[in-house]
Scaffold this motif. Structure first.
Motif, PDB file in Angstrom:
ATOM      1  N   LEU A   1     -24.986 -44.682 -30.525  1.00 12.44           N
ATOM      2  CA  LEU A   1     -26.066 -45.495 -31.087  1.00 12.44           C
ATOM      3  C   LEU A   1     -26.345 -46.674 -30.158  1.00 12.44           C
ATOM      4  O   LEU A   1     -25.515 -47.029 -29.317  1.00 12.44           O
ATOM      5  N   ARG A   2     -27.501 -47.313 -30.340  1.00 12.90           N
ATOM      6  CA  ARG A   2     -27.846 -48.493 -29.545  1.00 12.90           C
ATOM      7  C   ARG A   2     -26.772 -49.565 -29.718  1.00 12.90           C
ATOM      8  O   ARG A   2     -26.244 -49.763 -30.813  1.00 12.90           O
ATOM      9  N   ALA A   3     -26.476 -50.267 -28.643  1.00 11.42           N
ATOM     10  CA  ALA A   3     -25.423 -51.291 -28.663  1.00 11.42           C
ATOM     11  C   ALA A   3     -25.747 -52.438 -29.619  1.00 11.42           C
ATOM     12  O   ALA A   3     -24.836 -53.077 -30.151  1.00 11.42           O
ATOM     13  N   ASP A   4     -27.033 -52.694 -29.848  1.00 18.19           N
ATOM     14  CA  ASP A   4     -27.418 -53.817 -30.724  1.00 18.19           C
ATOM     15  C   ASP A   4     -27.519 -53.417 -32.201  1.00 18.19           C
ATOM     16  O   ASP A   4     -27.904 -54.220 -33.038  1.00 18.19           O
ATOM     17  N   LEU A   5     -27.151 -52.184 -32.524  1.00 20.70           N
ATOM     18  CA  LEU A   5     -27.238 -51.695 -33.899  1.00 20.70           C
ATOM     19  C   LEU A   5     -25.871 -51.846 -34.573  1.00 20.70           C
ATOM     20  O   LEU A   5     -24.912 -51.190 -34.168  1.00 20.70           O
ATOM     21  N   PRO A   6     -25.754 -52.725 -35.584  1.00 24.89           N
ATOM     22  CA  PRO A   6     -24.453 -52.880 -36.234  1.00 24.89           C
ATOM     23  C   PRO A   6     -24.043 -51.611 -36.976  1.00 24.89           C
ATOM     24  O   PRO A   6     -24.848 -51.004 -37.670  1.00 24.89           O
ATOM     25  N   VAL A   7     -22.773 -51.222 -36.786  1.00 21.86           N
ATOM     26  CA  VAL A   7     -22.221 -50.043 -37.445  1.00 21.86           C
ATOM     27  C   VAL A   7     -21.111 -50.504 -38.386  1.00 21.86           C
ATOM     28  O   VAL A   7     -20.140 -51.122 -37.956  1.00 21.86           O
ATOM     29  N   LEU A   8     -21.290 -50.203 -39.673  1.00 20.16           N
ATOM     30  CA  LEU A   8     -20.321 -50.570 -40.704  1.00 20.16           C
ATOM     31  C   LEU A   8     -19.651 -49.313 -41.214  1.00 20.16           C
ATOM     32  O   LEU A   8     -20.318 -48.382 -41.653  1.00 20.16           O
ATOM     33  N   LEU A   9     -18.322 -49.291 -41.150  1.00 20.69           N
ATOM     34  CA  LEU A   9     -17.548 -48.121 -41.562  1.00 20.69           C
ATOM     35  C   LEU A   9     -16.922 -48.410 -42.914  1.00 20.69           C
ATOM     36  O   LEU A   9     -16.001 -49.228 -43.015  1.00 20.69           O
ATOM     37  N   ASP A  10     -17.434 -47.747 -43.951  1.00 15.61           N
ATOM     38  CA  ASP A  10     -16.910 -47.991 -45.286  1.00 15.61           C
ATOM     39  C   ASP A  10     -15.479 -47.474 -45.377  1.00 15.61           C
ATOM     40  O   ASP A  10     -15.189 -46.325 -45.002  1.00 15.61           O
ATOM     41  N   THR A  11     -14.600 -48.316 -45.910  1.00  8.30           N
ATOM     42  CA  THR A  11     -13.175 -47.976 -45.971  1.00  8.30           C
ATOM     43  C   THR A  11     -12.866 -46.848 -46.951  1.00  8.30           C
ATOM     44  O   THR A  11     -11.743 -46.347 -46.963  1.00  8.30           O
ATOM     45  N   SER A  12     -13.844 -46.414 -47.743  1.00  5.48           N
ATOM     46  CA  SER A  12     -13.620 -45.266 -48.641  1.00  5.48           C
ATOM     47  C   SER A  12     -13.209 -44.024 -47.858  1.00  5.48           C
ATOM     48  O   SER A  12     -12.540 -43.144 -48.396  1.00  5.48           O
ATOM     49  N   MET A  13     -13.583 -43.964 -46.583  1.00  6.84           N
ATOM     50  CA  MET A  13     -13.237 -42.793 -45.768  1.00  6.84           C
ATOM     51  C   MET A  13     -11.742 -42.720 -45.471  1.00  6.84           C
ATOM     52  O   MET A  13     -11.230 -41.649 -45.139  1.00  6.84           O
TER      53      MET A  13
ATOM     54  N   PHE B   1      -9.053 -40.006 -46.798  1.00  7.05           N
ATOM     55  CA  PHE B   1      -8.949 -38.661 -46.239  1.00  7.05           C
ATOM     56  C   PHE B   1      -8.290 -38.705 -44.865  1.00  7.05           C
ATOM     57  O   PHE B   1      -8.515 -39.634 -44.093  1.00  7.05           O
ATOM     58  N   GLU B   2      -7.518 -37.657 -44.571  1.00  5.48           N
ATOM     59  CA  GLU B   2      -6.909 -37.560 -43.243  1.00  5.48           C
ATOM     60  C   GLU B   2      -8.002 -37.472 -42.181  1.00  5.48           C
ATOM     61  O   GLU B   2      -7.920 -38.100 -41.127  1.00  5.48           O
ATOM     62  N   LYS B   3      -9.028 -36.664 -42.467  1.00  3.81           N
ATOM     63  CA  LYS B   3     -10.181 -36.531 -41.575  1.00  3.81           C
ATOM     64  C   LYS B   3     -11.450 -36.512 -42.408  1.00  3.81           C
ATOM     65  O   LYS B   3     -11.436 -36.092 -43.563  1.00  3.81           O
ATOM     66  N   VAL B   4     -12.534 -36.969 -41.788  1.00  4.64           N
ATOM     67  CA  VAL B   4     -13.869 -36.827 -42.363  1.00  4.64           C
ATOM     68  C   VAL B   4     -14.716 -36.105 -41.316  1.00  4.64           C
ATOM     69  O   VAL B   4     -14.303 -35.960 -40.161  1.00  4.64           O
ATOM     70  N   TYR B   5     -15.889 -35.653 -41.737  1.00  3.61           N
ATOM     71  CA  TYR B   5     -16.720 -34.826 -40.870  1.00  3.61           C
ATOM     72  C   TYR B   5     -18.101 -35.454 -40.740  1.00  3.61           C
ATOM     73  O   TYR B   5     -18.877 -35.485 -41.688  1.00  3.61           O
TER      74      TYR B   5
ATOM     75  N   TYR C   1     -26.939 -29.032 -37.582  1.00  2.09           N
ATOM     76  CA  TYR C   1     -26.170 -27.786 -37.512  1.00  2.09           C
ATOM     77  C   TYR C   1     -24.777 -28.071 -36.937  1.00  2.09           C
ATOM     78  O   TYR C   1     -24.217 -27.245 -36.230  1.00  2.09           O
ATOM     79  N   SER C   2     -24.223 -29.249 -37.234  1.00  5.35           N
ATOM     80  CA  SER C   2     -22.984 -29.635 -36.570  1.00  5.35           C
ATOM     81  C   SER C   2     -22.097 -30.503 -37.451  1.00  5.35           C
ATOM     82  O   SER C   2     -22.549 -31.074 -38.444  1.00  5.35           O
ATOM     83  N   ALA C   3     -20.834 -30.601 -37.032  1.00  2.56           N
ATOM     84  CA  ALA C   3     -19.875 -31.497 -37.681  1.00  2.56           C
ATOM     85  C   ALA C   3     -18.818 -31.896 -36.659  1.00  2.56           C
ATOM     86  O   ALA C   3     -18.495 -31.129 -35.749  1.00  2.56           O
ATOM     87  N   VAL C   4     -18.308 -33.111 -36.828  1.00  2.00           N
ATOM     88  CA  VAL C   4     -17.275 -33.641 -35.948  1.00  2.00           C
ATOM     89  C   VAL C   4     -16.102 -34.086 -36.817  1.00  2.00           C
ATOM     90  O   VAL C   4     -16.237 -35.032 -37.588  1.00  2.00           O
ATOM     91  N   PRO C   5     -14.957 -33.402 -36.724  1.00  2.00           N
ATOM     92  CA  PRO C   5     -13.787 -33.834 -37.493  1.00  2.00           C
ATOM     93  C   PRO C   5     -13.140 -35.045 -36.815  1.00  2.00           C
ATOM     94  O   PRO C   5     -12.751 -34.973 -35.650  1.00  2.00           O
ATOM     95  N   VAL C   6     -13.071 -36.167 -37.547  1.00  2.00           N
ATOM     96  CA  VAL C   6     -12.496 -37.396 -36.993  1.00  2.00           C
ATOM     97  C   VAL C   6     -11.682 -38.139 -38.044  1.00  2.00           C
ATOM     98  O   VAL C   6     -11.953 -38.035 -39.239  1.00  2.00           O
ATOM     99  N   THR C   7     -10.722 -38.909 -37.566  1.00  2.00           N
ATOM    100  CA  THR C   7      -9.982 -39.809 -38.444  1.00  2.00           C
ATOM    101  C   THR C   7     -10.750 -41.126 -38.522  1.00  2.00           C
ATOM    102  O   THR C   7     -11.638 -41.397 -37.689  1.00  2.00           O
ATOM    103  N   PHE C   8     -10.387 -41.955 -39.485  1.00  2.00           N
ATOM    104  CA  PHE C   8     -11.031 -43.265 -39.592  1.00  2.00           C
ATOM    105  C   PHE C   8     -10.773 -44.078 -38.325  1.00  2.00           C
ATOM    106  O   PHE C   8     -11.683 -44.736 -37.802  1.00  2.00           O
ATOM    107  N   ALA C   9      -9.559 -44.017 -37.805  1.00  2.00           N
ATOM    108  CA  ALA C   9      -9.221 -44.750 -36.580  1.00  2.00           C
ATOM    109  C   ALA C   9     -10.078 -44.275 -35.400  1.00  2.00           C
ATOM    110  O   ALA C   9     -10.537 -45.094 -34.593  1.00  2.00           O
TER     111      ALA C   9
END
Length: 155
Positions: free
Chosen positions: A104-116, A119-123, A130-138
């Motif tokens: 994303l653009r560097a000037d766009l604030p990204v807020l990660l809700d801690t509800s994620m 889960f061990e991983k979210v997608y 047509y895609s998904a990325v399995p990632v941990t919160f970290a």
């Protein structure tokens, strides 16, 4: 506008896979069906306009963003609105249904809700519907530069 190949190349440098599907994945429900998880485990990336200024929230598929918490976490004031499709494309570089939290653009604030974190991983999406990325919160924190916040309640 980043392509799915741009996202793949970026994530490959961090040893994170991109999964691609033949069936569309534009909603939490369709993405969950493709991935084989619950809709709650889908990390939806949402753009909001707060007083006309953009902010991105990444949260679980079963959560709803609360305007008052969003304004406080983003340090913004004014009316919270969902943008039009063309605004989503302009600010994020991605079309609705495929918005991802990466590149994303560097000037766009990204807020990660801690509800994620429950889960061990979210997608998350990878830049198309047509895609998904399995990632941990970290990993989300590291890869997006996002700020962990509490801005949601169960939907």
């Amino acid at each position: 506008m980043p392509s799915i190949d741009d996202v793949k190349n970026y994530l490959a440098g961090h040893q994170v896979d991109v999964w691609e599907y033949e069936q569309p994945t534009p909603t939490c429900e369709t993405a969950a069906a493709a991935v084989g998880c619950t809709p709650a485990e889908i990390a939806k990336t949402l753009l909001f306009l707060v007083g006309g200024k953009p902010a991105v929230v990444v949260t679980c598929g079963d959560m709803k963003v609360k305007s008052s918490l969003l304004k406080k976490a983003a340090g913004l004031s004014g009316k919270v609105k969902l943008p039009q499709a063309e605004d989503v494309l302009e600010y994020t570089g991605y079309a609705p249904g495929g918005v991802c939290p990466f590149l994303l653009r560097a000037d766009l604030p990204v807020l990660l809700d801690t509800s994620m974190q429950r889960f061990e991983k979210v997608y998350a999406a990878a830049g198309n519907d047509y895609s998904a990325v399995p990632v941990t919160f970290a990993q989300l924190e590291q890869l997006t530069g996002g700020k962990p916040v509490e801005v949601c309640d169960p939907a």
